[in-house]
Structure formats: structure tokens, C-alpha cells
Design an enzyme around this catalytic site. Structure first.
Site, PDB file in Angstrom:
ATOM      1  CE  LYS A   1      26.983  23.195 -94.390  1.00  0.00           C
ATOM      2  NZ  LYS A   1      28.161  23.396 -95.311  1.00  0.00           N
TER       3      LYS A   1
ATOM      4  NE  ARG B   1      35.110  15.613 -96.288  1.00  0.00           N
ATOM      5  CZ  ARG B   1      35.858  16.265 -97.033  1.00  0.00           C
ATOM      6  NH1 ARG B   1      37.220  16.427 -96.903  1.00  0.00           N
ATOM      7  NH2 ARG B   1      35.256  17.326 -97.621  1.00  0.00           N
TER       8      ARG B   1
HETATM    9  N1  BES Z   1      26.745  19.560 -97.838  1.00  0.00           N
HETATM   10  C1  BES Z   1      28.218  20.284 -97.628  1.00  0.00           C
HETATM   11  C2  BES Z   1      28.426  20.362 -99.167  1.00  0.00           C
HETATM   12  C3  BES Z   1      27.619  21.257 -99.889  1.00  0.00           C
HETATM   13  C4  BES Z   1      27.896  22.671-100.182  1.00  0.00           C
HETATM   14  C5  BES Z   1      26.356  20.810-100.726  1.00  0.00           C
HETATM   15  C6  BES Z   1      27.045  23.411-100.958  1.00  0.00           C
HETATM   16  C7  BES Z   1      25.604  21.678-101.601  1.00  0.00           C
HETATM   17  C8  BES Z   1      25.827  22.921-101.623  1.00  0.00           C
HETATM   18  C9  BES Z   1      29.325  19.740 -97.087  1.00  0.00           C
HETATM   19  O1  BES Z   1      28.826  18.740 -96.179  1.00  0.00           O
HETATM   20  C10 BES Z   1      30.381  20.585 -96.669  1.00  0.00           C
HETATM   21  O2  BES Z   1      29.900  21.358 -95.672  1.00  0.00           O
HETATM   22  N2  BES Z   1      31.592  20.621 -97.167  1.00  0.00           N
HETATM   23  C11 BES Z   1      32.355  21.505 -96.898  1.00  0.00           C
HETATM   24  C12 BES Z   1      33.867  20.848 -96.761  1.00  0.00           C
HETATM   25  C13 BES Z   1      34.855  21.731 -96.243  1.00  0.00           C
HETATM   26  C14 BES Z   1      34.449  22.000 -94.527  1.00  0.00           C
HETATM   27  C15 BES Z   1      36.195  20.821 -96.033  1.00  0.00           C
HETATM   28  C16 BES Z   1      32.450  22.564 -97.842  1.00  0.00           C
HETATM   29  O3  BES Z   1      32.635  22.077 -99.109  1.00  0.00           O
HETATM   30  O4  BES Z   1      32.825  23.795 -97.620  1.00  0.00           O
HETATM   31 MN    MN Z   2      29.062  19.955 -94.048  1.00  0.00          MN
END
Ligand code: BES
Ligand code: MN
Ligand code: ZN
Length: 496
Positions: A273, A347
Site C-alpha cells: 500500500k 477474502r
Molecule cells: N483492508 C483493505 C480494505 C480497506 C480499505 C479497509 C480502506 C479499510 C479502509 C483490504 O485488505 C484491501 O486492501 N482491499 C483492496 C482490494 C483490492 C486490492 C482488490 C482495496 O480495497 O483496495
Molecule cells: Mn488489503
């Protein structure tokens, strides 16, 4: 250390001398501008200051009103708060007004005079709201830096029917403790709340009568939970599944299962990230936090239901041992998963946690909670959680529980075209479906790991697990969204 809600004491209002009460006294005015009996008596001692305020042409008594009269003459209190539930007192106005009262309080004694409010359930909801909004996470404030006003530790509620109110409020006290527990877990930083520490805090709930079982990496390896293990393989903290069982119902009755995503920190892994805002991923165990808070509540109020809580605890780190984009892992179910993006890790954790739960406990229904996608925030903002279900009966019961508790939520669609987006060229499924409908494709991914005919609800709480500005019921930070709704659902649907 745990943060605990203030103690609430109920006493008859008839015997009370409000003018002699110290600290802060809260009194009420109704939607028509009529002072409650306690307010009338207090106002006499104050020389009519409350009545003068009400006579002002700009005055309007509506839900959420809490006006402070500081250092009033004629009474012992340092502050008098004039509050209102507005014209139609109900759950929503109780939460709004309770939250407003809590925000207006400072340290010292608090007396809330609720005499004259007709509906005891509204008073109970108001008192719960006050307790919830007073939450204050001070774990890492050292004494030398600690200049913020302390929240009151004890509240006296004066009422026309104190015994009835105390009885109505007992389950609310259990709920407040459960919500505080969830908030503490979510607010904790990841250097403190490792998977080990998380599991230890859950194990400590055995003292409340919950049965707690911890599966470590060896056991998870044995049952083939490779999807979950893959997420944690770059972390120094051991991945785990923790099971919390509450058996308050008939011995032969299948449990309701609650399953939570417990990523104690989500760096994204090798699909790292960006730095800005990454610190917020300490809350990525929010789903597991809600499951833990509900289980605590059920145990504290000795719920007459069978519920099993299962959380998948992992840390998603980039490392020489971490999983890579392009890796293919085999889930406990047996389906192979192509990991396109290591940041779509929740997931993977839930796939195995859900399968393990269904295989082990044969539940009558499954609800999972997860801070799963940024996409649900794009869809619904921070106002509502997004949820999905394969069962309309289960869905309407859940919707009713959300409505009753003020845990706002919106049902989202499932369907074949979304499932198409996660077809993999090489494996049975891939873990991302591109940007369009990102929360829906995540839900479709999970749906693969739900057995045929199993009633299921998936709740994406990424937008609501924390609040950046505070809500009626929560200060900035963790909200505990969902603990109240799930507790209400269990009470309405699974207790006798
Ligand atoms: N933990 C994150 C989702 C999230 C984002 C929670 C902002 C709280 C606040 C999750 O693991 C994630 O990173 N999801 C990605 C999925 C994508 C790579 C398909 C996302 O939402 O960008
Ligand atoms: Mn994530
Ligand atoms: Zn995540």
C-alpha cells in the site's frame, strides 16, 4: 488494560433534591417546550433561568439538544444541561440526545433526571448512548501528557420507575462492555495487538463462561487452511484461527456462526500500500473485533442462544517469505486461488475461516464481518456498512436489527456477472475482479466458500469500523459498529 463504561446507578426521582446535586445535572424539556417535573423544580432554585431560555423566540426543543448552563446560581451543580428528545421520542432521538449529553459532560458527578419521560425503553437507550459516547481510549497517554478532561466514571439516573429501568438496562450494560471491548481492540496499534496478544485477550474471556480454542499454524497446516496461512507467511506473528463458543441455548440446537476478518495489520504485502494513511490499517481486524465484542456481550448478559464466533488472525507483511502476486494457493475447501494482488488478503483469510466454521460447527446460519474493501467506501461512504445475503428471511431479520439499533447499513447485490469478474485463467478463482464493483466481487469470492443452502450474510465494514469525526455514539476512532445490531438480531431471532 481495558476501557470500561461508566457505572450507572438508578434511583427514584421523587426523593431526590436536584438543587443539592453536585457536578452536572441533566434535565429535560419536551418537544412542545414544556419542562419535565425535575426541570421545573431545579429551575425554581435557579431563579427561572431555564424558563427564560425556553421563552426566547429562537428556542426550539429538538432531538439532540443539550444546552449547558455553566455555574448557575441557586444550585450546587457546576453545570446544568437542558436536553430534549424532541417531539417524537424513540430510539433514534434517544441516541442523538444521549450522544449530545455525553459530549457536553466533563469530569465529576453526573445526575440525569429522566422523570416525566413516558417510555422507559427510550430512557434506557438514552443512558446507553451516554455510556457509549463517553468512551475514551487513553491507554497510551502518559500521566505527564494527560491534560484532557476525564470522562465521569459514575452516572446517577433518576427515574419515575427506577426498578423497571434497571431491569431494561441490564442487557444494555453488557452491550456497552462488548462495544468498549471491540473499540479497544480496533484502537490498539499493531505492535501491541499482535496475533498472539489478540488471541490471549480472547482466551481471557473463558473467565466469562465462553469456551475458547486457538488453532496455531501447525493445526491450520493440518486442516489445509493454506489460503489463510499464505496471507500470514511473511509475518513474524503466528497466524491463527480462534474459536469462541457460547452455549446458552438448547444443547442440540445448531449455533449461529459469526466469522471475522482479523488482519492485525495490512501493509498490502508485496502489493504494498502507499505510505499515506497506511497507519489506518491497524483497524483491519475490525471484523474480528466485532465478533469478539458480540461474544463478550452474549456471555455478560447470559444470552439464551448458541453462537460460535470464529476469527482469522493474521498479519499481512512484505517479506522474503511473503506470498507473491501470481502465486496459486489451495484453500481448505479445495478450490485453488490465483493471488493477483496480495492486498486482497481479507477474502483469503475468510475463505478458510468460513469453510472451517461450516465444516466444524454445522451452523444454522453464518454472518461474516470484514473491513474488506475500499470500494465499499466509494459506494456508501462512511455512513453505512454494505451487506450481502443469499437468504431473504435472514436478510430481513438483519435489516430490522440494524434499523432498531441505529447501526446503519445498505443491502448490496450478488449475481452471476459479478462472479464472472473473478474467473481465473489458471486456477478455480482469482482474488481480484478489477476496479468495477470491487466490494461486490469480493462478496462473490466469499460466496464460493459458502455451502449450498447455508443462510449467509456478509458485511463489509471498511467504511464504518472507524469514524474520523465522531458520531452520535462514538468519539473519533473505533466505533464498534455492528455489535449492537448482531446482539439485537440474536435476541430477536435466536432466544426462545
Ligand atoms: N483492508 C483493505 C480494505 C480497506 C480499505 C479497509 C480502506 C479499510 C479502509 C483490504 O485488505 C484491501 O486492501 N482491499 C483492496 C482490494 C483490492 C486490492 C482488490 C482495496 O480495497 O483496495
Ligand atoms: Mn488489503
Ligand atoms: Zn485488508
Amino acid at each position: 488494560m481495558t476501557t470500561t463504561p461508566p457505572a450507572i446507578r438508578f434511583a427514584p426521582e421523587a426523593d431526590a433534591d436536584l438543587a443539592a446535586a453536585e457536578g452536572t445535572v441533566v434535565v429535560f424539556v419536551d418537544g412542545e417546550g414544556a419542562l419535565a417535573p425535575g426541570a421545573v423544580r431545579l429551575d425554581k432554585a435557579m431563579g427561572g433561568a431555564l424558563a427564560r431560555a425556553i421563552e426566547d423566540e429562537d428556542f426550539k426543543a429538538k432531538a439532540g439538544m443539550a444546552v449547558t448552563f455553566a455555574y448557575p446560581g441557586g444550585v450546587a451543580a457546576r453545570a446544568v444541561i437542558l436536553a430534549s428528545l424532541g417531539g417524537e421520542p424513540g430510539g433514534q432521538s434517544a441516541r442523538k440526545t444521549g450522544g449530545a449529553i455525553a459530549k457536553a459532560l466533563s469530569k465529576g458527578a453526573v445526575t440525569i433526571a429522566t422523570g416525566g419521560i413516558a417510555d422507559d425503553a427510550v430512557v434506557a437507550d438514552l443512558v446507553l448512548a451516554v455510556a457509549l459516547r463517553l468512551y475514551d481510549f487513553r491507554e497510551y497517554k502518559t500521566a505527564s501528557d494527560d491534560d484532557a478532561p476525564k470522562a465521569p466514571r459514575e452516572i446517577t439516573v433518576l427515574a419515575d420507575r427506577p426498578e423497571t429501568l434497571a431491569r431494561l438496562s441490564a442487557p444494555h450494560a453488557a452491550l456497552a462492555e462488548g462495544i468498549y471491548f471491540t473499540r479497544d481492540l480496533v484502537n490498539e496499534p499493531a505492535n501491541r495487538l499482535t496475533t498472539d496478544e489478540f488471541a490471549a485477550r480472547l482466551a481471557a474471556m473463558q473467565g466469562l463462561g465462553l469456551e475458547v480454542e486457538i488453532l496455531g499454524e501447525d493445526e491450520l497446516e493440518k486442516i489445509g487452511a493454506r489460503a489463510l496461512l499464505a496471507v500470514g507467511q511473511g509475518s513474524a506473528s503466528e497466524s491463527k484461527i480462534v474459536v469462541m463458543k457460547w452455549q446458552g441455548g438448547a444443547a442440540d440446537e445448531a449455533p449461529l456462526a459469526l466469522v471475522g476478518k482479523g488482519v492485525v495489520f495490512d501493509t498490502g504485502g508485496i502489493s504494498l500500500k502507499p505510505a499515506a494513511g497506511m497507519e489506518e490499517m491497524t483497524m483491519d481486524m475490525g471484523g474480528a473485533g466485532v465478533v469478539a465484542g458480540v461474544m463478550r456481550t452474549l456471555a455478560l448478559r447470559k444470552a439464551k442462544a448458541n453462537v460460535v464466533g470464529v476469527v482469522g488472525l493474521v498479519e499481512n507483511m512484505p517479506d522474503g517469505l511473503a506470498q507473491r502476486p501470481g502465486d496459486i494457493v489451495k484453500s481448505m475447501k479445495g478450490d485453488t486461488i490465483e493471488v493477483i494482488n496480495t492486498d486482497a488478503e481479507g477474502r483469503l483469510v475468510l475463505a478458510d475461516a468460513l469453510w472451517y466454521t461450516q465444516e466444524t460447527f454445522q451452523p444454522k446460519g453464518v454472518i461474516d464481518l470484514a473491513t474488506l474493501t475500499g470500494a465499499i467506501i466509494i459506494a456508501l461512504g462512511h455512513h453505512r456498512a454494505g451487506w450481502y445475503s443469499n437468504d431473504d428471511g435472514f436478510a430481513s431479520a438483519f435489516a430490522a436489527a440494524c434499523e432498531a439499533t441505529g447501526d446503519d447499513a445498505w443491502r448490496m447485490p450478488l449475481g452471476k456477472p459479478y462472479a464472472e469478474q473473478i474467473k481465473s485463467r489458471k486456477a478455480d478463482v482469482k482474488n481480484t475482479g478489477g476496479r468495477p464493483a470491487g466490494s461486490v466481487t469480493a462478496a462473490e469470492f466469499l460466496a464460493r466458500f459458502i455451502k449450498d443452502g447455508m443462510p449467509w450474510i456478509h458485511i463489509d465494514i471498511a467504511g464504518v469500523a472507524e469514524t474520523s469525526s465522531g458520531t452520535h455514539l462514538a468519539p473519533k476512532g473505533a466505533t464498534g459498529w455492528g455489535v449492537a445490531a448482531l446482539d439485537a438480531l440474536i435476541r430477536a431471532e435466536h432466544e426462545g
